[in-house]
Motif scaffolding. Structure first.
Motif, PDB file in Angstrom:
ATOM      1  N   PHE A 119      51.255 -39.472   7.494  1.00 40.95           N
ATOM      2  CA  PHE A 119      52.277 -40.188   6.759  1.00 40.95           C
ATOM      3  C   PHE A 119      53.582 -40.385   7.299  1.00 40.95           C
ATOM      4  O   PHE A 119      53.946 -39.690   8.452  1.00 40.95           O
ATOM      5  N   PHE A 120      54.422 -41.082   6.984  1.00 43.11           N
ATOM      6  CA  PHE A 120      56.085 -41.232   7.527  1.00 43.11           C
ATOM      7  C   PHE A 120      56.580 -40.269   6.946  1.00 43.11           C
ATOM      8  O   PHE A 120      56.752 -40.218   5.644  1.00 43.11           O
ATOM      9  N   GLU A 121      57.067 -39.428   7.371  1.00 44.58           N
ATOM     10  CA  GLU A 121      57.666 -38.367   6.946  1.00 44.58           C
ATOM     11  C   GLU A 121      59.175 -38.325   7.373  1.00 44.58           C
ATOM     12  O   GLU A 121      59.426 -38.422   8.748  1.00 44.58           O
ATOM     13  N   THR A 122      60.130 -38.395   6.484  1.00 48.97           N
ATOM     14  CA  THR A 122      61.791 -38.687   6.885  1.00 48.97           C
ATOM     15  C   THR A 122      62.137 -37.487   7.730  1.00 48.97           C
ATOM     16  O   THR A 122      61.678 -36.284   7.456  1.00 48.97           O
ATOM     17  N   PHE A 123      63.200 -37.685   8.349  1.00 49.07           N
ATOM     18  CA  PHE A 123      63.669 -36.778   9.527  1.00 49.07           C
ATOM     19  C   PHE A 123      62.986 -36.306  10.451  1.00 49.07           C
ATOM     20  O   PHE A 123      62.976 -35.380  11.223  1.00 49.07           O
ATOM     21  N   ILE A 133      49.391 -49.379   4.268  1.00 46.00           N
ATOM     22  CA  ILE A 133      49.850 -50.385   5.267  1.00 46.00           C
ATOM     23  C   ILE A 133      51.655 -50.326   5.056  1.00 46.00           C
ATOM     24  O   ILE A 133      51.971 -50.504   4.105  1.00 46.00           O
ATOM     25  N   HIS A 134      52.126 -50.119   6.201  1.00 50.25           N
ATOM     26  CA  HIS A 134      53.590 -50.506   6.448  1.00 50.25           C
ATOM     27  C   HIS A 134      54.495 -49.290   5.492  1.00 50.25           C
ATOM     28  O   HIS A 134      54.207 -48.328   5.581  1.00 50.25           O
ATOM     29  N   TYR A 135      55.360 -49.998   4.661  1.00 52.25           N
ATOM     30  CA  TYR A 135      56.108 -48.963   3.979  1.00 52.25           C
ATOM     31  C   TYR A 135      55.177 -48.042   2.994  1.00 52.25           C
ATOM     32  O   TYR A 135      55.678 -46.993   2.483  1.00 52.25           O
ATOM     33  N   GLY A 136      54.203 -48.496   2.618  1.00 54.96           N
ATOM     34  CA  GLY A 136      53.189 -47.827   2.052  1.00 54.96           C
ATOM     35  C   GLY A 136      52.750 -46.227   2.500  1.00 54.96           C
ATOM     36  O   GLY A 136      52.293 -45.515   1.891  1.00 54.96           O
ATOM     37  N   VAL A 137      52.830 -46.331   4.076  1.00 56.84           N
ATOM     38  CA  VAL A 137      52.651 -44.941   4.585  1.00 56.84           C
ATOM     39  C   VAL A 137      53.720 -43.958   4.219  1.00 56.84           C
ATOM     40  O   VAL A 137      53.515 -42.656   4.625  1.00 56.84           O
ATOM     41  N   GLU A 138      54.923 -44.217   3.862  1.00 53.13           N
ATOM     42  CA  GLU A 138      55.918 -43.147   3.586  1.00 53.13           C
ATOM     43  C   GLU A 138      55.568 -42.563   2.376  1.00 53.13           C
ATOM     44  O   GLU A 138      55.555 -43.191   1.136  1.00 53.13           O
ATOM     45  N   ALA A 139      55.616 -41.084   2.329  1.00 55.35           N
ATOM     46  CA  ALA A 139      55.901 -40.334   1.202  1.00 55.35           C
ATOM     47  C   ALA A 139      56.915 -39.336   1.388  1.00 55.35           C
ATOM     48  O   ALA A 139      57.103 -39.102   2.474  1.00 55.35           O
ATOM     49  N   LYS A 140      57.248 -38.500   0.169  1.00 52.85           N
ATOM     50  CA  LYS A 140      58.159 -37.421   0.423  1.00 52.85           C
ATOM     51  C   LYS A 140      57.441 -36.106   0.759  1.00 52.85           C
ATOM     52  O   LYS A 140      56.227 -35.898   0.397  1.00 52.85           O
ATOM     53  N   ILE A 141      58.127 -35.506   1.356  1.00 54.07           N
ATOM     54  CA  ILE A 141      57.592 -34.044   1.978  1.00 54.07           C
ATOM     55  C   ILE A 141      57.381 -33.267   0.367  1.00 54.07           C
ATOM     56  O   ILE A 141      58.035 -33.487  -0.681  1.00 54.07           O
ATOM     57  N   GLY A 142      56.126 -32.440   0.539  1.00 51.52           N
ATOM     58  CA  GLY A 142      55.923 -31.987  -0.675  1.00 51.52           C
ATOM     59  C   GLY A 142      54.578 -32.264  -1.340  1.00 51.52           C
ATOM     60  O   GLY A 142      53.710 -32.493  -0.230  1.00 51.52           O
ATOM     61  N   SER A 143      54.303 -32.484  -2.334  1.00 49.99           N
ATOM     62  CA  SER A 143      53.143 -32.974  -3.062  1.00 49.99           C
ATOM     63  C   SER A 143      52.456 -34.308  -2.541  1.00 49.99           C
ATOM     64  O   SER A 143      51.383 -34.623  -2.264  1.00 49.99           O
ATOM     65  N   GLN A 144      53.574 -35.220  -2.524  1.00 44.10           N
ATOM     66  CA  GLN A 144      52.986 -36.637  -2.000  1.00 44.10           C
ATOM     67  C   GLN A 144      52.763 -36.335  -0.744  1.00 44.10           C
ATOM     68  O   GLN A 144      51.590 -37.071  -0.083  1.00 44.10           O
ATOM     69  N   GLU A 181      58.386 -54.006  12.808  1.00 44.23           N
ATOM     70  CA  GLU A 181      58.916 -52.774  12.400  1.00 44.23           C
ATOM     71  C   GLU A 181      57.882 -51.749  12.372  1.00 44.23           C
ATOM     72  O   GLU A 181      57.423 -51.322  11.445  1.00 44.23           O
ATOM     73  N   TRP A 182      57.569 -51.232  13.644  1.00 44.11           N
ATOM     74  CA  TRP A 182      56.517 -50.478  13.985  1.00 44.11           C
ATOM     75  C   TRP A 182      57.019 -48.954  13.621  1.00 44.11           C
ATOM     76  O   TRP A 182      57.659 -48.416  14.624  1.00 44.11           O
ATOM     77  N   TYR A 183      56.563 -48.270  12.403  1.00 43.90           N
ATOM     78  CA  TYR A 183      56.918 -47.013  12.360  1.00 43.90           C
ATOM     79  C   TYR A 183      55.955 -46.177  13.275  1.00 43.90           C
ATOM     80  O   TYR A 183      54.934 -46.468  13.820  1.00 43.90           O
ATOM     81  N   TYR A 184      56.612 -45.159  13.847  1.00 43.97           N
ATOM     82  CA  TYR A 184      56.043 -44.043  14.531  1.00 43.97           C
ATOM     83  C   TYR A 184      56.336 -42.650  14.546  1.00 43.97           C
ATOM     84  O   TYR A 184      57.305 -42.397  13.601  1.00 43.97           O
ATOM     85  N   HIS A 185      55.764 -41.910  15.325  1.00 44.88           N
ATOM     86  CA  HIS A 185      55.956 -40.380  15.265  1.00 44.88           C
ATOM     87  C   HIS A 185      55.566 -39.905  13.691  1.00 44.88           C
ATOM     88  O   HIS A 185      56.344 -39.132  13.160  1.00 44.88           O
TER      89      HIS A 185
END
Length: 462
Positions: free
Chosen positions: A143-147, A121-132, A177-181
């Motif tokens: 998941f939320f992928e930066t960039f 839920i929310h910020y918990g959906v963000e992870a780094k590109i790679g193994s995460q 703060e609805w994350y999307y894409h």
């Protein structure tokens, strides 16, 4: 934990045992056939009270699950007491200030590999590109992928999808703060959108020719928003090898718990991820009042530690990062006349790594120009993302130091953090300097990922 145990709501299961959301032994010893849900929640806020109230939110969700399902036993672990044994877990639900620790956790991976559900839920959906990111794709399909993904705050007009998680959910509007894409599995195989909305163009902080940013915008999201493609804010995932996943990108603002469809989606989602049957009209709950929300937040912080009341933000600094460190010190001078409470907030703006926030020479200025050293006052409550909040020392207990200069007068903490004070009469301004302590600037010989803002919130005299 003692205050949480004392205040915990008890409900009695069909098998005759009370189900306390902090009774880990009771959950472990529950009868065969019990669905065991494990919530892991960050303790503390992000940008001030009422934001990222993840421990309070997890406690609410777990209690409602235990009330609704006699065969379920949900427990909540604060992230400071991370669970070490998930061998019996039927679902793991994370509400964290970045999902990296969960994505890297070998016990969570083992549980998901054997078919346990996973929800973020929310910020918990963000992870780094790679193994995460790979683990998150395997466990919950996205998941939320930066960039690539973005995290604007906006008023979304939300449409529910066709899925048991959407049972009882009506179209609604909510500012969050609805994350999307999100980055989803190829062809969204196994994904069913649960909540979707058309994002307005002003939610993309990017235009052609700009440099992409980790959370604000990039060419991919700009093209999709211009094309009017629906953006999925919550989704369900049926794994090809068995097991279920659920992602929900909202829940920055705890006040959205009063939105029935918002709340029902989260409840349905975590129950579905655990393999529980969702009622045709969704999991029915009473709409909480503001007083009830305040009580939940107070419980999660400890009795009286961080009352939220009518505190409002009045000041915010520009973004400060280790990798773009100029200026190293930001001046803070804020009018706070007629305020009765002062909240010093440092919000993390990245991975929460190395966010050693320092309030240097904090002072209250009275009408006659005299000053009061804030470090001599006793705070009414404080919370921080890591380490300790200390007077005259940094987060780790060393001297407060910025660009090799030591400051004896200051407060060291770690974003996200909040420090609350009751104000004496006659205060008109607050002044200080905000900085990243030298101890958070460098890791392994390189500039760290430290990134933060400093905020001031006040509650006015009635």
């Amino acid at each position: 934990m003692k205050y949480l145990l004392a205040l915990a709501f008890l409900t009695t299961a069909a098998f005759g045992q009370p189900r306390d959301i902090f009774d880990y032994t009771g959950q472990n010893n529950a009868p065969a056939g019990t669905k065991r849900l494990v919530f892991i929640a960050a303790k503390g806020t992000h940008g001030g009270g009422g934001q990222h109230e993840f421990l309070a939110g997890a406690a609410y969700l777990a209690r409602r699950i235990n009330e609704t399902y006699p065969q379920a036993f949900a427990v909540v672990y604060p992230d400071s007491n991370w669970p070490k044994d998930l061998t019996k877990a039927d679902a793991i639900i994370v509400l964290l200030n970045h999902g990296g620790r969960a994505a890297d956790d070998a016990n969570i991976k083992a549980a998901c590999d054997r078919g346990a559900g996973f929800a973020a839920i929310h910020y918990g959906v963000e992870a780094k590109i790679g193994s995460q990111g790979k683990n998150y794709l395997d466990w919950m399909g996205g998941f939320f992928e930066t960039f690539y993904s973005v995290n604007p705050t906006w008023d979304a007009s939300v449409q529910p999808g066709q899925h048991p998680v959407a049972n009882g959910v009506k179209a609604f509007s909510a500012k969050d703060e609805w994350y999307y894409h999100m980055r989803f599995v190829p062809e969204m195989k196994g994904i069913t959108p649960v909540l979707s909305a058309i994002a307005p163009l002003n939610t993309v902080r990017f235009k052609t020719g700009d440099k992409p940013s980790p959370h604000g915008g990039n060419p991919h999201v700009l093209a999709d928003v211009k094309a009017g493609k629906p953006q999925h804010l919550a989704w369900a995932f049926d794994r090809p090898k068995g097991g279920r996943g659920f992602g929900f990108t909202g829940f920055h603002f705890f006040a959205n718990m009063t939105n029935d469809s918002f709340r029902t989606t989260m409840l349905n989602g975590v129950a579905w991820a655990a393999g529980l049957e969702i009622p045709a009209n969704g999991i029915a709950t009473k709409t909480p009042t503001q007083a009830e929300l305040d009580a939940m937040m107070a419980e999660a912080r400890g009795a009286g530690a961080m009352p939220v009341g009518n505190a409002k933000p009045v000041f915010e600094t520009p973004l400060m990062t280790a990798k773009n460190p100029k200026p190293r010190i930001l001046d803070i001078d804020v009018a706070i006349k007629n305020a009765k409470e002062l909240y010093l907030v440092a919000s993390d703006q990245g991975s929460i790594s190395c966010d050693w926030a320092t309030w240097i020479e904090p002072r209250l200025i009275l009408a006659d120009g005299k000053g009061i050293d804030v470090t001599t006052l006793k705070w009414k409550g404080e919370e921080r993302g890591y380490g300790r909040t200390q007077i005259g020392k940094n987060n780790a207990g060393g001297p407060i130091q910025v660009e090799d200069q030591v400051y004896a007068n200051g407060i060291g903490t770690h974003a996200s953090s909040t420090i609350a004070y009751d104000l004496p009469a006659g205060v008109e301004r607050f002044t200080a300097k905000g900085a990243i302590d030298d101890g958070g600037m460098v890791r392994a010989g390189k500039l760290s990922d430290a990134a933060m803002r400093f905020h001031i919130s006040t509650a006015l005299l009635r």
